[in-house]
Motif scaffolding. Structure first.
Motif, PDB file in Angstrom:
ATOM      1  N   PRO A 248      45.397  37.334  34.360  1.00 41.52           N
ATOM      2  CA  PRO A 248      44.251  36.771  35.098  1.00 41.52           C
ATOM      3  C   PRO A 248      44.600  35.471  35.804  1.00 41.52           C
ATOM      4  CG  PRO A 248      43.931  36.542  32.736  1.00 41.52           C
ATOM      5  CD  PRO A 248      45.101  37.440  32.923  1.00 41.52           C
TER       6      PRO A 248
ATOM      7  N   LYS B 131      44.101  34.951  39.754  1.00 41.86           N
ATOM      8  CA  LYS B 131      43.326  33.806  40.239  1.00 41.86           C
ATOM      9  C   LYS B 131      44.137  32.988  41.246  1.00 41.86           C
ATOM     10  CE  LYS B 131      40.046  30.585  40.035  1.00 41.86           C
ATOM     11  NZ  LYS B 131      38.659  30.792  40.488  1.00 41.86           N
TER      12      LYS B 131
ATOM     13  N   ILE C 289      37.269  40.128  31.579  1.00 44.94           N
ATOM     14  CA  ILE C 289      36.435  41.157  30.934  1.00 44.94           C
ATOM     15  C   ILE C 289      37.090  42.528  31.046  1.00 44.94           C
ATOM     16  CG2 ILE C 289      34.226  42.362  31.085  1.00 44.94           C
ATOM     17  CD1 ILE C 289      32.971  39.691  31.920  1.00 44.94           C
ATOM     18  N   MET C 290      37.597  42.857  32.214  1.00 44.75           N
ATOM     19  CA  MET C 290      38.247  44.156  32.399  1.00 44.75           C
ATOM     20  C   MET C 290      39.501  44.280  31.525  1.00 44.75           C
ATOM     21  SD  MET C 290      36.316  45.770  34.522  1.00 44.75           S
ATOM     22  CE  MET C 290      34.958  44.937  33.696  1.00 44.75           C
TER      23      MET C 290
ATOM     24  N   VAL D 131      40.987  35.909  42.488  1.00 44.95           N
ATOM     25  CA  VAL D 131      40.110  36.786  41.707  1.00 44.95           C
ATOM     26  C   VAL D 131      39.507  35.965  40.576  1.00 44.95           C
ATOM     27  CG1 VAL D 131      39.991  38.857  40.275  1.00 44.95           C
ATOM     28  CG2 VAL D 131      41.501  38.807  42.272  1.00 44.95           C
ATOM     29  N   ASN D 132      38.220  36.046  40.406  1.00 45.57           N
ATOM     30  CA  ASN D 132      37.543  35.281  39.361  1.00 45.57           C
ATOM     31  C   ASN D 132      38.085  35.675  37.992  1.00 45.57           C
ATOM     32  OD1 ASN D 132      35.262  34.760  37.309  1.00 45.57           O
ATOM     33  ND2 ASN D 132      34.623  33.611  39.115  1.00 45.57           N
ATOM     34  N   GLU D 133      38.475  34.662  37.209  1.00 41.92           N
ATOM     35  CA  GLU D 133      39.090  34.943  35.909  1.00 41.92           C
ATOM     36  C   GLU D 133      38.126  35.565  34.911  1.00 41.92           C
ATOM     37  OE1 GLU D 133      37.503  30.723  35.602  1.00 41.92           O
ATOM     38  OE2 GLU D 133      38.526  31.957  37.099  1.00 41.92           O
ATOM     39  N   VAL D 134      36.828  35.364  35.113  1.00 39.70           N
ATOM     40  CA  VAL D 134      35.842  35.970  34.214  1.00 39.70           C
ATOM     41  C   VAL D 134      35.816  37.492  34.409  1.00 39.70           C
ATOM     42  CG1 VAL D 134      33.393  36.097  33.634  1.00 39.70           C
ATOM     43  CG2 VAL D 134      34.448  33.882  34.118  1.00 39.70           C
ATOM     44  N   ILE D 135      35.796  37.935  35.655  1.00 36.22           N
ATOM     45  CA  ILE D 135      35.771  39.373  35.935  1.00 36.22           C
ATOM     46  C   ILE D 135      37.058  40.042  35.464  1.00 36.22           C
ATOM     47  CG2 ILE D 135      35.681  41.106  37.768  1.00 36.22           C
ATOM     48  CD1 ILE D 135      33.965  39.135  39.374  1.00 36.22           C
ATOM     49  N   SER D 136      38.200  39.476  35.846  1.00 38.57           N
ATOM     50  CA  SER D 136      39.472  40.075  35.438  1.00 38.57           C
ATOM     51  C   SER D 136      39.646  40.014  33.925  1.00 38.57           C
ATOM     52  CB  SER D 136      40.634  39.360  36.132  1.00 38.57           C
ATOM     53  OG  SER D 136      40.659  37.983  35.799  1.00 38.57           O
TER      54      SER D 136
END
Length: 431
Positions: A189, A193, A205-206, A198-203
């Motif tokens: 992540p 980022k 969670i995935m 890319v938002n680290e929260v979205i990546s």
């Protein structure tokens, strides 16, 4: 048990009285100190050096940012416990107080042969909590929220158990490999980022779910030698399968309980190292500067993208080491077939990080408190009060801790206004 109840009541009363005293008499104490002369004591040493201790330093100790955070954390804990007690009273008034003190005692304060065993069971759960809390703190100090800590925890467990059960390596190799696995997985992540914004929260969670199902699939297919099919695809117990992979107990497990290992000492050492890196090194300064303002750090010549990746890699490594300290202590076996949800412990790491006010040293005490009441909740009468009541109370505490930053700012503003009024009054009297 009566002694334990009296002890707990006394501790709560002392905390409450201390907070009320500080709130009520803080201004009077400071005004007295400021009006008095600055007394200094000189202490001579063997080398004829002198250490000057002034009242100004004593005064700053109680009004520093660290002191405010300490007051806020204590107030959050006290408010959360009181609200938790009110909830218990609403559920069952007749048993609320007794069960509440059972939870606070952790079945340790009542003495007896089981007290030591319960104490070290709490410390065994505290060690991974410290590491996961440090993981959240390290990334947060760099301006990122590592929501992928659960996935990094699972990958760390995977790396430790592979080298413990498949390759039968000693514990220090397993610990090192979990660190490497977590650093690599945590850097993903960070790279997303840094390179693609890319938002680290979205990546994160995935990647949590990718890690979970990848580990379960691996243990059920090409790593079947690590699991016992007869026990529902549980990993083998390290104590019986590869004793060299179990964390050392310094020969004290027979005396202090089977839960005792060096895990708690490793976790405390990591907390001190993280504090030193963030507070006393150039790397820590650059990471925190990147968190405050990435554009300013870029203008100053710092490599902000590199700092993002390094921060997330170290954060992932810390979470992975937390998993290794838990599973290499042989506290639990991973269930490859039944583990369809992420472990709860990494999420509690987020709780202790904010309860500690994002302080690496404070996370030691926040983790101990969280593990203590979680362990104590297991001794409550489950028919009346479910085990999740401890999670409810810690959730309330964290909710209050989220409001403490706002409360601290208000308190500082009030103090500043009072100070300005006093200064104006002194100036007028001087004229």
């Amino acid at each position: 048990m009566g002694i334990a109840i009296v002890f707990v009541v006394m501790m709560i009363a002392i905390c409450a009285i201390s907070l009320l005293f500080i709130k009520k008499y803080n201004d009077k104490i400071l005004s007295t100190l400021s009006s008095s002369k600055d007394l200094k004591k000189e202490i001579s040493t063997n080398k004829s050096k002198k250490i000057i201790i002034s009242k100004d330093n004593f005064k700053r100790m109680f009004i520093s940012d660290g002191a405010y955070k300490l007051y806020a954390s204590l107030a959050c804990i006290l408010a959360g416990l009181i609200l938790g007690l009110i909830i218990l009273i609403c559920m069952n008034p007749s048993n609320a107080f007794y069960e509440f003190f059972v939870m606070l005692s952790g079945n340790v304060l009542n003495g007896g042969p089981s007290a030591i065993k319960n104490l070290f069971a709490i410390l065994a759960k505290t060690a991974p909590l410290i590491c996961v809390g440090l993981s959240v703190i390290f990334s947060y100090k760099s301006g990122m929220f590592n929501i992928g800590v659960a996935g990094q925890y699972v990958i760390g467990m995977f790396g430790a158990l592979i080298f413990a059960l498949q390759f039968k390596c000693p514990w220090y190799v397993c610990l090192l490999m979990s660190f490497i696995f977590g650093a690599i997985y945590g850097s993903i992540p960070g790279l997303l980022k840094a390179k693609f914004n890319v938002n680290e929260v979205i990546s994160g969670i995935m990647l949590n779910w990718i890690a979970l199902f990848f580990v379960n699939y691996s243990f059920q297919t090409y790593l079947k030698g690590c699991v016992d099919i007869r026990q529902g695809m549980k990993t083998y117990r390290i104590t019986s399968f590869n004793p060299s992979a179990k964390l050392p107990d310094l020969g004290l497990s027979s005396q202090l309980g089977s839960y005792f290992t060096i895990a708690i000492f490793i976790a405390i050492l990591l907390a001190i190292v993280c504090w030193f890196i963030l507070s006393k090194t150039t790397l820590g300064y650059q990471l925190k500067a990147s968190g405050f303002n990435k554009d300013a750090t870029k203008y100053a010549g710092m490599k902000e993208k590199r700092n993002i990746v390094i921060s997330m890699a170290i954060s992932g490594a810390l979470a992975a080491v937390g998993a290794a300290l838990y599973y290499l202590a042989d506290l639990e076996q991973w269930q490859a077939q039944l583990s369809n949800s992420l472990p709860a412990l990494p999420w509690n790491g987020i709780v202790v990080a904010f309860l500690a006010q994002i302080n690496p040293i404070g996370v030691i005490f926040a983790s101990l408190f969280t593990a203590w009441i979680s362990h104590g909740a297991g001794f409550m009468t489950q028919i009346i009060f479910p085990n999740e009541i401890s999670s409810l109370i810690t959730g309330i505490i964290v909710y209050f801790s989220g409001l403490t930053i706002f409360a601290i700012r208000i308190f500082k503003n009030i103090r500043q206004k009072r100070f300005n009024k006093k200064q104006k009054k002194i100036v007028k009297e001087g004229k």
